[in-house]
Motif scaffolding. Structure first.
Motif, PDB file in Angstrom:
ATOM      1  N   HIS A  38       0.825  -1.196   0.000  1.00 42.31           N
ATOM      2  CA  HIS A  38       0.000   0.000   0.000  1.00 42.31           C
ATOM      3  C   HIS A  38       0.865   1.254   0.000  1.00 42.31           C
ATOM      4  CE1 HIS A  38       0.740  -0.821   4.299  1.00 42.31           C
ATOM      5  NE2 HIS A  38       0.722   0.485   4.430  1.00 42.31           N
ATOM      6  N   ALA A  39       0.282   2.292  -0.534  1.00 41.22           N
ATOM      7  CA  ALA A  39       0.884   3.620  -0.494  1.00 41.22           C
ATOM      8  C   ALA A  39       0.257   4.361   0.680  1.00 41.22           C
ATOM      9  CB  ALA A  39       0.610   4.353  -1.807  1.00 41.22           C
ATOM     10  N   HIS A  40       0.879   5.464   1.048  1.00 41.74           N
ATOM     11  CA  HIS A  40       0.360   6.259   2.157  1.00 41.74           C
ATOM     12  C   HIS A  40      -0.092   7.618   1.656  1.00 41.74           C
ATOM     13  CE1 HIS A  40       3.012   3.331   4.152  1.00 41.74           C
ATOM     14  NE2 HIS A  40       2.060   3.357   5.067  1.00 41.74           N
ATOM     15  N   LEU A  41      -1.247   8.018   2.114  1.00 46.45           N
ATOM     16  CA  LEU A  41      -1.778   9.348   1.860  1.00 46.45           C
ATOM     17  C   LEU A  41      -1.795  10.065   3.200  1.00 46.45           C
ATOM     18  CD1 LEU A  41      -4.922   8.309  -0.245  1.00 46.45           C
ATOM     19  CD2 LEU A  41      -2.609   8.777  -1.075  1.00 46.45           C
ATOM     20  N   GLN A  42      -1.455  11.348   3.195  1.00 44.54           N
ATOM     21  CA  GLN A  42      -1.509  12.112   4.441  1.00 44.54           C
ATOM     22  C   GLN A  42      -2.259  13.412   4.202  1.00 44.54           C
ATOM     23  OE1 GLN A  42       2.094  13.771   6.121  1.00 44.54           O
ATOM     24  NE2 GLN A  42       1.246  13.654   8.174  1.00 44.54           N
ATOM     25  N   PHE A  92      -3.710   7.605   5.578  1.00 48.45           N
ATOM     26  CA  PHE A  92      -4.650   6.686   4.957  1.00 48.45           C
ATOM     27  C   PHE A  92      -3.841   5.738   4.084  1.00 48.45           C
ATOM     28  CE2 PHE A  92      -6.676  10.685   5.808  1.00 48.45           C
ATOM     29  CZ  PHE A  92      -7.884  10.333   6.386  1.00 48.45           C
ATOM     30  N   ASP A  93      -4.195   4.467   4.091  1.00 48.96           N
ATOM     31  CA  ASP A  93      -3.526   3.488   3.244  1.00 48.96           C
ATOM     32  C   ASP A  93      -4.316   3.349   1.949  1.00 48.96           C
ATOM     33  OD1 ASP A  93      -1.675   3.083   5.238  1.00 48.96           O
ATOM     34  OD2 ASP A  93      -2.578   1.236   5.965  1.00 48.96           O
ATOM     35  N   LEU A  94      -3.591   3.228   0.861  1.00 49.77           N
ATOM     36  CA  LEU A  94      -4.198   3.073  -0.460  1.00 49.77           C
ATOM     37  C   LEU A  94      -3.506   1.914  -1.156  1.00 49.77           C
ATOM     38  CD1 LEU A  94      -6.010   4.396  -2.744  1.00 49.77           C
ATOM     39  CD2 LEU A  94      -3.913   5.550  -3.457  1.00 49.77           C
ATOM     40  N   PRO A  95      -4.253   0.926  -1.659  1.00 53.98           N
ATOM     41  CA  PRO A  95      -3.600  -0.175  -2.370  1.00 53.98           C
ATOM     42  C   PRO A  95      -2.750   0.358  -3.527  1.00 53.98           C
ATOM     43  CG  PRO A  95      -5.919  -0.670  -2.001  1.00 53.98           C
ATOM     44  CD  PRO A  95      -5.712   0.775  -1.617  1.00 53.98           C
ATOM     45  N   VAL A  96      -1.551  -0.159  -3.670  1.00 61.13           N
ATOM     46  CA  VAL A  96      -0.648   0.274  -4.736  1.00 61.13           C
ATOM     47  C   VAL A  96      -1.299   0.081  -6.105  1.00 61.13           C
ATOM     48  CG1 VAL A  96       1.546  -0.247  -5.879  1.00 61.13           C
ATOM     49  CG2 VAL A  96       1.462  -0.002  -3.414  1.00 61.13           C
ATOM     50  N   CYS A 138       5.409   3.468  -2.618  1.00 57.66           N
ATOM     51  CA  CYS A 138       5.458   3.111  -1.201  1.00 57.66           C
ATOM     52  C   CYS A 138       6.504   3.896  -0.428  1.00 57.66           C
ATOM     53  CB  CYS A 138       5.728   1.615  -1.048  1.00 57.66           C
ATOM     54  SG  CYS A 138       4.446   0.590  -1.773  1.00 57.66           S
ATOM     55  N   HIS A 139       7.359   4.620  -1.107  1.00 57.67           N
ATOM     56  CA  HIS A 139       8.501   5.233  -0.440  1.00 57.67           C
ATOM     57  C   HIS A 139       8.200   6.584   0.213  1.00 57.67           C
ATOM     58  CE1 HIS A 139      12.738   5.236   0.439  1.00 57.67           C
ATOM     59  NE2 HIS A 139      12.806   6.480   0.046  1.00 57.67           N
ATOM     60  N   ALA A 140       7.259   7.320  -0.324  1.00 58.81           N
ATOM     61  CA  ALA A 140       6.931   8.627   0.244  1.00 58.81           C
ATOM     62  C   ALA A 140       5.411   8.784   0.293  1.00 58.81           C
ATOM     63  CB  ALA A 140       7.550   9.754  -0.584  1.00 58.81           C
ATOM     64  N   ALA A 141       4.952   9.502   1.301  1.00 59.59           N
ATOM     65  CA  ALA A 141       3.518   9.746   1.439  1.00 59.59           C
ATOM     66  C   ALA A 141       3.070  10.798   0.425  1.00 59.59           C
ATOM     67  CB  ALA A 141       3.204  10.218   2.852  1.00 59.59           C
ATOM     68  N   LEU A 142       1.905  10.588  -0.137  1.00 60.08           N
ATOM     69  CA  LEU A 142       1.292  11.572  -1.023  1.00 60.08           C
ATOM     70  C   LEU A 142       0.444  12.500  -0.164  1.00 60.08           C
ATOM     71  CD1 LEU A 142       0.158   9.125  -3.849  1.00 60.08           C
ATOM     72  CD2 LEU A 142       2.151  10.640  -3.857  1.00 60.08           C
TER      73      LEU A 142
END
Length: 162
Positions: free
Chosen positions: A108-112, A120-124, A145-149
């Motif tokens: 998952h990717a991260h949203l902030q 918030f987690d978002l499926p890649v 996955c490396h930096a939060a959007l």
């Protein structure tokens, strides 16, 4: 959360393999030592609700495993990340957050939210169209996955009156 199971023996039901057990197995397969510090970091992250930075991990490890020094926690975080057992995400204007590396289907990717700072987690997979578009246009490969959007969550957007 889905957990793998250990093979059955003599018809006895297998117990679920915890994420910590799986991470320790991976360390041993790589010929790495399983130290009290590494185990404490893994157990802390496994038990955590949400996203933890190094300071929060240090505080939790100190509480649960008093003999582990904070420098050991930081070295463990680096080593476990280098080995691929942990994943870290850089958060703009904040500390890096850590979690156990998820299986590929759970990446998952991260949203902030820039207003309330919640994550918030978002499926890649949801970002795949963007990744493909950028790859086609520029040849650049995005690592989601490396930096939060950053952005604005629905709660903050609706309370701002926009």
């Amino acid at each position: 959360m889905t957990r793998a199971t250990q093979p059955t023996r003599d018809g006895v039901a297998a117990r679920p393999v915890s994420r910590v057990d799986e991470a320790l197995r991976r360390l041993r397969e790589e010929g790495e030592r399983v130290t009290p510090g590494r185990r404490a970091v893994l157990e802390t992250l496994d038990a955590a609700y949400g996203h933890l930075d190094a300071e929060a991990i240090c505080a939790a490890v100190t509480e649960t495993t008093p003999g582990v020094h904070r420098a050991t926690v930081y070295r463990s975080l680096q080593a476990l990340t280098d080995l691929g057992v942990l994943t870290h995400t850089h958060v703009p204007g904040s500390a890096t957050i850590y979690h156990l590396t998820p299986q590929a289907r759970q990446s998952h990717a991260h949203l902030q939210c820039t207003h309330c700072h919640r994550f918030f987690d978002l499926p890649v997979a949801d970002l795949e169209p963007l990744r493909e578009s950028v790859r086609s246009a520029t040849g650049f490969e995005i690592d989601p996955c490396h930096a939060a959007l950053l952005g604005t969550c629905v709660d903050c957007a609706s309370s701002s009156g926009d």
